[in-house]
Scaffold this active site. Sequence first.
Site, PDB file in Angstrom:
ATOM      1  N   LYS A 110       4.629 -38.459  -2.764  1.00 13.09           N
ATOM      2  CA  LYS A 110       5.402 -38.229  -4.002  1.00 13.09           C
ATOM      3  C   LYS A 110       6.755 -37.675  -3.574  1.00 13.09           C
ATOM      4  CE  LYS A 110       4.589 -36.323  -8.613  1.00 13.09           C
ATOM      5  NZ  LYS A 110       5.028 -37.458  -9.424  1.00 13.09           N
TER       6      LYS A 110
HETATM    7  N1  PMP Z   1       2.210 -43.044 -10.459  1.00 11.61           N
HETATM    8  C1  PMP Z   1       3.415 -42.474 -10.342  1.00 11.61           C
HETATM    9  C2  PMP Z   1       4.550 -43.277  -9.865  1.00 11.61           C
HETATM   10  C3  PMP Z   1       3.583 -41.118 -10.678  1.00 11.61           C
HETATM   11  O1  PMP Z   1       4.781 -40.531 -10.578  1.00 11.61           O
HETATM   12  C4  PMP Z   1       2.485 -40.375 -11.153  1.00 11.61           C
HETATM   13  C5  PMP Z   1       2.648 -38.939 -11.540  1.00 11.61           C
HETATM   14  N2  PMP Z   1       2.519 -38.104 -10.443  1.00 11.61           N
HETATM   15  C6  PMP Z   1       1.247 -41.021 -11.250  1.00 11.61           C
HETATM   16  C7  PMP Z   1       1.147 -42.359 -10.897  1.00 11.61           C
HETATM   17  C8  PMP Z   1       0.025 -40.279 -11.704  1.00 11.61           C
HETATM   18  O2  PMP Z   1      -0.335 -39.344 -10.727  1.00 11.61           O
HETATM   19  P1  PMP Z   1      -1.141 -38.028 -11.089  1.00 11.61           P
HETATM   20  O3  PMP Z   1      -2.317 -38.451 -11.869  1.00 11.61           O
HETATM   21  O4  PMP Z   1      -1.500 -37.472  -9.769  1.00 11.61           O
HETATM   22  O5  PMP Z   1      -0.232 -37.152 -11.877  1.00 11.61           O
END
Ligand code: PMP
Length: 295
Positions: free
Chosen positions: A153
């Site tokens: 991320k």
């Molecule tokens: N895909 C992307 C591109 C994201 O930015 C996020 C948010 N973090 C998610 C999926 C979902 O991830 P999470 O469930 O860990 O928040």
Amino acid sequence: MYYTKDTILFLNGKFIKAVDAHTDLYSQTLHYGFGAFEGIRAYQSLNGVKIFKAFEHFERLRKSCALVGIPFQYETEELVQIAYQLLERNNLSDSYIRPLVYCGPNMTLTQPQDVFLMMCAWEWDKYHGDKLLKLCVSSYQRPNPNSLKMEAKVTGHYVNSILATSEAKVRGYDEALMLDMNGNVAEAPGANFFLEKNGVLYTPPVGHILPGITRQTVLNICRELDIPVKERNISPEELESADSAFLCGTAAEIAGIESIDAKPFRKEWYESLGATVQEAYKCQVLEKSFSYVII
Ligand code: PMP
């Protein structure tokens, strides 16, 4: 409004006022998008204020840094403690926590030496509100996994996300749905995607997506509730014949989709598997028990 004059944030070992916090304009993160972050939610649960999947989020933050080569020294447990202290100092319960690992002055394209941690939090309501979402298939694709670390991320990756969401809004939709470089459905700009067809849920496999912590929670919920779920490629043509669909992510939680490219799904949301998963997810974050009767 993310902060007021009284808001406290964590910056490099100290809790200080947000209005007194400064950063360096020569930061490599600011110029090149080379940093890592997380988005985490805390809930006023039945057992007090609880950060949902705190361990998993801070593990992913450390993993994101490791994948791209940002030297980041904090232990996961330490990060969890800081997050709880941050909530306490700001008297927050239902809220969103944002840790950001950012780099010091470095105008070269080499790995940084000075790395800093900022963590802040604010009250944040439902990201998409209560309404069902109108999505459009984006003209922007998710990046080629050979160009970036898809499982990290990383701040710079979000240029792609901002372009896609902005385009969707300009076109009158709530959110974008992005395809991968092979033309398969990948994910939304900040959330993962699930589709229902004939009593089975489908979600794109890891590879071209950020494997979300909420996505994993949904997979676990499905296993617990005996909802059949398959991780496999989804073609855009399959969207038209699907029964229902939803997005999932920490900020979005479980958000039902009304239509994609103005074509509505045949099932009413409240009758969909997504609605059941949404209820179960709500119970899990609030640490309530969930009972589900298969009719
Ligand atoms: N895909 C992307 C591109 C994201 O930015 C996020 C948010 N973090 C998610 C999926 C979902 O991830 P999470 O469930 O860990 O928040």
